[in-house]
Design a protein around this motif. Structure first.
Motif, short mmCIF file in Angstrom:
data_model
loop_
_atom_site.label_atom_id
_atom_site.label_comp_id
_atom_site.label_asym_id
_atom_site.label_seq_id
_atom_site.Cartn_x
_atom_site.Cartn_y
_atom_site.Cartn_z
N PHE A 182 1.09 -1.21 -0.14
CA PHE A 182 0.56 0.22 0.53
C PHE A 182 1.33 1.26 -0.08
CE2 PHE A 182 -3.98 -2.03 0.25
CZ PHE A 182 -3.85 -3.17 0.95
N CYS A 183 0.31 2.26 -1.00
CA CYS A 183 1.23 3.49 -1.06
C CYS A 183 -0.13 4.24 0.15
CB CYS A 183 1.06 4.06 -2.20
SG CYS A 183 1.56 5.99 -2.56
N ALA A 184 -0.10 5.25 1.10
CA ALA A 184 -0.59 6.21 1.66
C ALA A 184 -0.26 7.66 1.22
CB ALA A 184 -1.01 5.86 3.04
N SER A 185 -1.02 8.70 1.48
CA SER A 185 -0.48 9.83 1.01
C SER A 185 -0.99 10.86 2.85
CB SER A 185 -0.78 10.51 0.33
OG SER A 185 -1.81 11.40 -0.35
N SER A 186 -0.23 12.11 2.51
CA SER A 186 -0.88 12.94 3.23
C SER A 186 -0.37 14.28 3.74
CB SER A 186 -0.79 12.49 5.13
OG SER A 186 0.85 12.82 5.85
N VAL A 187 -1.01 15.45 4.48
CA VAL A 187 -0.52 16.25 3.45
C VAL A 187 1.38 16.66 3.83
CG1 VAL A 187 -1.02 19.12 4.37
CG2 VAL A 187 -2.46 17.14 3.53
N VAL A 188 1.85 17.09 4.79
CA VAL A 188 2.56 17.02 5.67
C VAL A 188 3.35 16.61 6.07
CG1 VAL A 188 2.54 20.18 4.86
CG2 VAL A 188 1.90 18.87 7.51
N GLY A 189 2.98 15.42 6.63
CA GLY A 189 3.71 13.90 7.23
C GLY A 189 3.90 14.48 8.72
N LEU A 190 2.85 15.19 8.58
CA LEU A 190 3.15 14.99 10.86
C LEU A 190 2.01 14.41 11.42
CD1 LEU A 190 4.22 18.85 11.18
CD2 LEU A 190 5.88 16.99 10.72
N ALA A 191 2.00 14.41 12.60
CA ALA A 191 1.55 13.56 13.21
C ALA A 191 -0.33 14.23 13.28
CB ALA A 191 2.16 13.65 14.67
N GLY A 192 -0.30 15.37 13.60
CA GLY A 192 -1.77 15.90 12.40
C GLY A 192 -2.30 15.66 12.00
N ASP A 193 -1.96 15.09 11.06
CA ASP A 193 -2.09 14.35 9.44
C ASP A 193 -2.81 13.38 9.65
OD1 ASP A 193 0.69 15.76 7.19
OD2 ASP A 193 -1.24 16.31 8.32
N THR A 194 -3.98 12.95 8.29
CA THR A 194 -4.46 11.72 8.04
C THR A 194 -4.17 11.13 6.99
OG1 THR A 194 -6.63 12.06 9.32
CG2 THR A 194 -6.79 10.71 7.98
N GLN A 195 -3.12 10.11 6.95
CA GLN A 195 -2.97 9.29 5.58
C GLN A 195 -4.05 8.48 4.88
OE1 GLN A 195 0.31 6.29 6.30
NE2 GLN A 195 1.16 7.56 8.41
N TYR A 196 -4.03 8.48 3.78
CA TYR A 196 -5.36 8.18 2.90
C TYR A 196 -4.61 7.77 1.67
CZ TYR A 196 -8.40 12.34 4.31
OH TYR A 196 -8.70 12.74 5.49
N PHE A 197 -5.50 5.60 2.34
CA PHE A 197 -4.49 4.78 1.72
C PHE A 197 -4.61 4.84 0.10
CE2 PHE A 197 -1.97 3.02 4.77
CZ PHE A 197 -2.07 2.76 5.56
N GLY A 198 -4.28 3.86 -0.92
CA GLY A 198 -4.02 3.61 -1.86
C GLY A 198 -5.10 1.72 -2.54
N PRO A 199 -5.27 2.16 -3.59
CA PRO A 199 -5.94 -0.08 -3.38
C PRO A 199 -5.17 -0.42 -3.75
CG PRO A 199 -6.05 1.27 -5.23
CD PRO A 199 -5.63 2.20 -5.09
N GLY A 200 -4.09 -0.32 -2.93
CA GLY A 200 -2.86 -1.83 -3.51
C GLY A 200 -2.63 -1.68 -4.07
N THR A 201 -1.54 -3.00 -3.51
CA THR A 201 -0.68 -3.85 -5.28
C THR A 201 -0.15 -4.71 -4.94
OG1 THR A 201 0.16 -1.96 -6.83
CG2 THR A 201 0.98 -3.54 -6.89
N ARG A 202 -0.86 -6.21 -5.61
CA ARG A 202 -0.87 -7.15 -4.98
C ARG A 202 0.07 -7.94 -5.90
NH1 ARG A 202 -2.48 -10.97 -1.56
NH2 ARG A 202 -5.07 -9.01 -1.45
N LEU A 203 1.67 -8.23 -4.77
CA LEU A 203 2.81 -8.95 -5.36
C LEU A 203 3.07 -11.17 -5.23
CD1 LEU A 203 5.05 -8.67 -6.92
CD2 LEU A 203 6.34 -8.08 -4.81
N THR A 204 2.45 -11.29 -6.84
CA THR A 204 2.37 -12.09 -5.96
C THR A 204 4.17 -12.97 -6.70
OG1 THR A 204 0.52 -12.81 -6.36
CG2 THR A 204 2.00 -14.71 -6.81
N VAL A 205 4.96 -13.86 -6.15
CA VAL A 205 6.01 -13.79 -6.41
C VAL A 205 6.07 -15.91 -6.68
CG1 VAL A 205 9.04 -13.97 -5.76
CG2 VAL A 205 7.46 -11.83 -5.22
N LEU A 206 6.66 -15.85 -7.80
CA LEU A 206 6.57 -17.30 -8.36
C LEU A 206 7.53 -18.03 -7.86
CD1 LEU A 206 3.86 -17.57 -10.59
CD2 LEU A 206 3.36 -18.12 -8.60
#
Lengths: 113, 114
Positions: free
Chosen positions: B90-114
């Motif tokens: 997952f990747c997430a982003s927030s405004v400035v990266g401090l404790a008061g921020d909320t992190q919003y998550f992307g839908p993710g990348t599913r990695l399968t290693v065979l």
């Protein structure tokens, strides 16, 4: 180091029943606390957060959570569960530097018709 | 929709290979975070970038690296892949990266290693 414990791995409730998901945290200072929900195949959606102030916080989809410092808990509640609430729920604590979220192991909620 | 986009959604590759996961943060967010979700380790913080600079590191393996570009998108590079690297990233982003921020998550990348 901070940590989060969600004691219940699985919970099953009937539709229309009330719900409480438990979360206990360990953190030295005032915590920043979050609840996220993950539906199958989906990313994490923020339900609610606690930073300071009123210890009862309201979130989306009818959820609320109560911060209890004396018990180091931040339990999630909903008065009446809907079938669409079936998902995995994660409690998280964030450090003061704002860098990382530490997640609990998650609670998988199943809803019986 | 959180506004955070991740590509690709799914990735299947073989052991020993190298892959790149891409993340575009929400408009206006300067900070990007990477997390790994696996069955045995749960959700773990890997690394944070703020406005192009690395800000914090978590449980990220030396075989993994990341960067944030001037347009603020980020890439997570995973090399010498092992079976145990199979996970949802997952990747997430927030405004400035401090404790008061909320992190919003992307839908993710599913990695399968065979």
């Amino acid at each position: 180091a901070q940590s989060v414990t969600q004691p219940d791995i699985h919970i099953t409730v009937s539709e229309g029943a009330s719900l409480e998901l438990r979360c206990n945290y360990s953190y030295g200072a005032t915590p920043y606390l979050f609840w996220y929900v993950q539906s199958p195949g989906q990313g994490l959606q923020l339900l609610l957060k606690y930073f300071s102030g009123d210890t009862l916080v309201q979130g989306i989809k009818g959820f609320e959570a109560e911060f209890k410092r004396s018990q180091s808990s931040f339990n999630l509640r909903k008065p009446s569960v809907h079938w669409s609430d079936a998902a995995e729920y994660f409690c998280a604590v964030r450090n003061n530097a704002g860098n990382m979220l530490t997640f609990g192991g998650g609670t998988r909620l199943m809803v019986k018709p | 929709d959180s506004g955070v986009t991740q590509t690709p959604k799914h990735l299947i590759t073989a052991t020993g290979q190298r892959v790149t996961l891409r993340c575009s943060p929400r408009s206006g967010d300067l900070s990007v975070y990477w997390y790994q979700q696996s069955l045995d380790q749960g959700l773990q913080f890997l690394i944070q970038y703020y406005n192009g600079e690395e800000r914090a590191k978590g449980n990220i393996l030396e075989r993994f690296s990341a960067q944030q570009f001037p347009d603020l998108h980020s890439e997570l590079n995973l090399s010498s892949l092992e079976l145990g690297d199979s996970a949802l990233y997952f990747c997430a982003s927030s405004v400035v990266g401090l404790a008061g921020d909320t992190q919003y998550f992307g839908p993710g990348t599913r990695l399968t290693v065979l």
